[in-house]
Design a protein around this motif. Structure first.
Motif, mmCIF file in Angstrom:
data_model
loop_
_atom_site.group_PDB
_atom_site.id
_atom_site.type_symbol
_atom_site.label_atom_id
_atom_site.label_comp_id
_atom_site.label_asym_id
_atom_site.label_seq_id
_atom_site.Cartn_x
_atom_site.Cartn_y
_atom_site.Cartn_z
ATOM 1 N N ARG A 8 0.814 -1.205 0.000
ATOM 2 C CA ARG A 8 0.000 0.000 0.000
ATOM 3 C C ARG A 8 0.851 1.259 0.000
ATOM 4 N N GLY A 9 2.105 1.161 0.350
ATOM 5 C CA GLY A 9 2.967 2.333 0.346
ATOM 6 C C GLY A 9 2.770 3.160 1.594
ATOM 7 N N SER A 10 2.932 4.462 1.436
ATOM 8 C CA SER A 10 2.842 5.363 2.583
ATOM 9 C C SER A 10 1.406 5.585 3.030
ATOM 10 N N ASP A 11 0.434 5.377 2.174
ATOM 11 C CA ASP A 11 -0.966 5.603 2.513
ATOM 12 C C ASP A 11 -1.567 4.307 3.037
ATOM 13 N N TYR A 181 -10.482 -7.895 -34.359
ATOM 14 C CA TYR A 181 -10.925 -8.086 -32.966
ATOM 15 C C TYR A 181 -9.872 -8.757 -32.081
ATOM 16 N N PRO A 182 -9.223 -9.863 -32.503
ATOM 17 C CA PRO A 182 -8.239 -10.477 -31.595
ATOM 18 C C PRO A 182 -7.110 -9.531 -31.208
ATOM 19 N N TRP A 183 -6.597 -8.775 -32.171
ATOM 20 C CA TRP A 183 -5.497 -7.853 -31.866
ATOM 21 C C TRP A 183 -5.979 -6.699 -30.983
ATOM 22 N N THR A 184 -7.194 -6.229 -31.208
ATOM 23 C CA THR A 184 -7.741 -5.170 -30.352
ATOM 24 C C THR A 184 -7.928 -5.668 -28.928
ATOM 25 N N ASN A 185 -8.417 -6.882 -28.782
ATOM 26 C CA ASN A 185 -8.624 -7.446 -27.449
ATOM 27 C C ASN A 185 -7.306 -7.649 -26.727
ATOM 28 N N VAL A 186 -6.298 -8.139 -27.449
ATOM 29 C CA VAL A 186 -4.976 -8.328 -26.827
ATOM 30 C C VAL A 186 -4.370 -6.981 -26.434
ATOM 31 N N GLY A 187 -4.495 -5.980 -27.295
ATOM 32 C CA GLY A 187 -3.979 -4.653 -26.949
ATOM 33 C C GLY A 187 -4.678 -4.055 -25.741
ATOM 34 N N PHE A 188 -5.987 -4.269 -25.645
ATOM 35 C CA PHE A 188 -6.739 -3.764 -24.489
ATOM 36 C C PHE A 188 -6.292 -4.437 -23.198
ATOM 37 N N GLU A 189 -6.081 -5.764 -23.244
ATOM 38 C CA GLU A 189 -5.625 -6.485 -22.044
ATOM 39 C C GLU A 189 -4.213 -6.066 -21.648
ATOM 40 N N LEU A 190 -3.342 -5.839 -22.632
ATOM 41 C CA LEU A 190 -1.993 -5.375 -22.306
ATOM 42 C C LEU A 190 -2.025 -3.965 -21.717
ATOM 43 N N TRP A 191 -2.929 -3.142 -22.192
ATOM 44 C CA TRP A 191 -3.092 -1.802 -21.628
ATOM 45 C C TRP A 191 -3.494 -1.872 -20.166
ATOM 46 N N LEU A 192 -4.433 -2.744 -19.840
ATOM 47 C CA LEU A 192 -4.850 -2.913 -18.445
ATOM 48 C C LEU A 192 -3.718 -3.508 -17.604
ATOM 49 N N LEU A 193 -2.959 -4.432 -18.189
ATOM 50 C CA LEU A 193 -1.837 -5.018 -17.463
ATOM 51 C C LEU A 193 -0.789 -3.960 -17.137
ATOM 52 N N GLY A 194 -0.560 -3.039 -18.066
ATOM 53 C CA GLY A 194 0.383 -1.962 -17.795
ATOM 54 C C GLY A 194 -0.064 -1.083 -16.639
ATOM 55 N N TYR A 195 -1.363 -0.806 -16.556
ATOM 56 C CA TYR A 195 -1.869 -0.025 -15.420
ATOM 57 C C TYR A 195 -1.748 -0.812 -14.121
ATOM 58 N N ASN A 196 -1.951 -2.128 -14.180
ATOM 59 C CA ASN A 196 -1.787 -2.946 -12.978
ATOM 60 C C ASN A 196 -0.358 -2.875 -12.450
ATOM 61 N N VAL A 197 0.601 -2.996 -13.354
ATOM 62 C CA VAL A 197 2.011 -2.940 -12.942
ATOM 63 C C VAL A 197 2.353 -1.552 -12.409
ATOM 64 N N ALA A 198 1.851 -0.508 -13.076
ATOM 65 C CA ALA A 198 2.124 0.852 -12.597
ATOM 66 C C ALA A 198 1.500 1.100 -11.225
ATOM 67 N N TYR A 199 0.301 0.569 -10.987
ATOM 68 C CA TYR A 199 -0.331 0.723 -9.675
ATOM 69 C C TYR A 199 0.410 -0.084 -8.618
ATOM 70 N N LEU A 200 0.907 -1.262 -9.002
ATOM 71 C CA LEU A 200 1.637 -2.097 -8.053
ATOM 72 C C LEU A 200 2.890 -1.405 -7.548
ATOM 73 N N PHE A 201 3.597 -0.693 -8.414
ATOM 74 C CA PHE A 201 4.830 -0.006 -8.038
ATOM 75 C C PHE A 201 4.591 1.474 -7.702
ATOM 76 N N ASP A 202 3.343 1.827 -7.439
ATOM 77 C CA ASP A 202 2.980 3.163 -6.950
ATOM 78 C C ASP A 202 3.369 4.254 -7.942
ATOM 79 N N ARG A 203 3.232 3.939 -9.238
ATOM 80 C CA ARG A 203 3.501 4.940 -10.265
ATOM 81 C C ARG A 203 2.253 5.732 -10.630
ATOM 82 N N THR A 204 1.106 5.223 -10.253
ATOM 83 C CA THR A 204 -0.149 5.916 -10.530
ATOM 84 C C THR A 204 -1.131 5.592 -9.415
ATOM 85 N N PRO A 205 -1.978 6.538 -9.041
ATOM 86 C CA PRO A 205 -2.987 6.247 -8.015
ATOM 87 C C PRO A 205 -4.237 5.595 -8.568
#
Length: 391
Positions: A8-11, A181-205
């Motif tokens: 959770r970090g400092s908060d 559709y398959p490439w759009t779906n894969v790109g969307f999932e990778l986009w969400l995965l990037g936000y997950n990693v950024a949230y995990l390392f406290d790069r974004t709230p």
């Protein structure tokens, strides 16, 4: 070491990635669980439930619209978020530790979601998942990436040539959707995965990109401070005019009718996960691998014993004319369990015949292909009668 605290970090009120992923997985499990329940009851009441099962995506989206709308208005969180003790709040422009300490976890007027945030939350909680589910169903109805040439080369090749000659605009749009559709779906999932990693390392709230667009983040919801109890009434002083019994009963019934839908929706956070667990437990309990199969007897009576082996034919490989007399008697009496009568070695890939005798798969397959009968009983058989045996 407090692992979740470090995530959770400092908060201390910032939810960990595991809590956010857990509530998202709970939300994804609700639809197949509800569809399973409706399909089971539709077998008994097809007149009333079959149409709902056929239009399950629309029914589920409509149902979740009212559920999520109630929880967002009352609890500032969706159904799954409220189950995990999370709440949404409007992220302030400037946030300091002193302000967080003063406000605590109680939802204030500044943090409460406005109509704009409510509408956008419903859009991303109900409408977008419904569109994605319909797009996936449409993609699977178009073939889902299956190569049709593997099934019938000549017929499909002729159809492909006909389509290329007389291809219309809808056909081109379907082909484009199936390719994109398959490439759009894969790109969307990778986009969400990037936000997950950024949230995990406290790069974004923000856990999801649309939360940043709405200006909404998540906090852990703790119990709000209780109000002090009212002062006790002095002895001999009446608190107020007494309400007649009839009017109080009518008011109670009216209050229950008005608050009934709200109480029902609030109880879903306890009833729905309990019902899902109970249904999954019954599904496991009545499965073939369940211990209930070992504890209960068959309703037709005791278990039927396996059939006896047919006696060997005198002209078979275990008959009287065979040169190994002792081995013949041992095999015919059942003492040669685990030994192939053809190769006289241990069974390899044991295979049984309807006569009850077991052989190595290679031995008996070759024997049936050449002679077409059981080598022990001389009963006419084919290769399709072979049955795999697990020793």
């Amino acid at each position: 070491m407090d692992f979740l605290g470090e995530l959770r970090g400092s908060d201390p009120l910032r939810p960990s990635i595991f809590e956010l992923v857990g509530q998202e997985q709970l939300r994804d499990l609700l639809q197949p669980a509800l569809k399973y329940v409706l399909s089971v009851f539709a077998q008994s009441y097809p007149r009333y439930l079959l149409r709902i099962v056929n239009k399950h995506e629309e029914f589920y989206a409509l149902l979740m619209f009212f559920v999520e709308r109630h929880y967002l208005r009352k609890h500032n969180s969706s159904f799954a978020e409220n189950f995990y003790g999370l709440k949404r709040r409007r992220k302030p422009l400037f946030e300091t530790e002193r302000a967080n300490a003063a406000v605590g976890t109680h939802v204030t007027g500044l943090d409460k979601l406005r109509n704009r945030e409510l509408r956008l939350s419903l859009l991303f909680l109900v409408v977008i998942p419904y569109i994605r589910a319909k797009a996936q169903d449409y993609y699977e109805s178009l073939g889902g990436g299956i190569d049709t040439d593997l099934l019938d080369e000549e017929a499909d090749r002729r159809r492909a040539e006909t389509r290329q000659r007389y291809q219309t605009v809808p056909d081109r749009l379907r082909k484009l959707f199936k390719a994109v559709y398959p490439w759009t779906n894969v790109g969307f999932e990778l986009w969400l995965l990037g936000y997950n990693v950024a949230y995990l390392f406290d790069r974004t709230p923000f856990y999801r990109p649309w939360h940043a667009w709405m200006g909404v983040d998540f906090k852990i919801h703790a119990a709000s401070p209780q109000r002090p109890p009212p002062p006790p009434t002095p002895f001999g002083v009446t608190p107020g005019p007494q309400t007649p019994l009839k009017q109080s009963i009518i008011r109670t019934i009216r209050r229950l009718i008005l608050r009934g839908p709200s109480l029902l929706l609030d109880s879903l956070k306890v009833l729905l996960p309990t019902a899902i667990f109970f249904i999954k437990f019954l599904q496991w309990w009545y499965s073939p691998s369940s211990p209930a199969r070992a504890l209960t007897l068959s309703p037709a009576g005791p278990p039927i014993p396996p059939p006896k082996m047919m006696p060997p034919h005198p002209l078979g490989i275990l008959g009287k004319n065979h040169q190994e007399g002792e081995d013949q008697k041992k095999m015919s009496d059942g003492g040669g369990f685990g030994i192939c009568p053809l190769c006289k070695n241990a069974l390899v890939n044991a295979t049984a015949l309807p006569t009850g005798w077991m052989f190595c798969y290679k031995c008996i397959y070759k024997e049936l292909e050449e002679k077409g009968k059981c080598p022990v009983t001389l009963l006419p058989l084919g290769t399709w009668t072979l049955r795999k045996v697990l020793l």
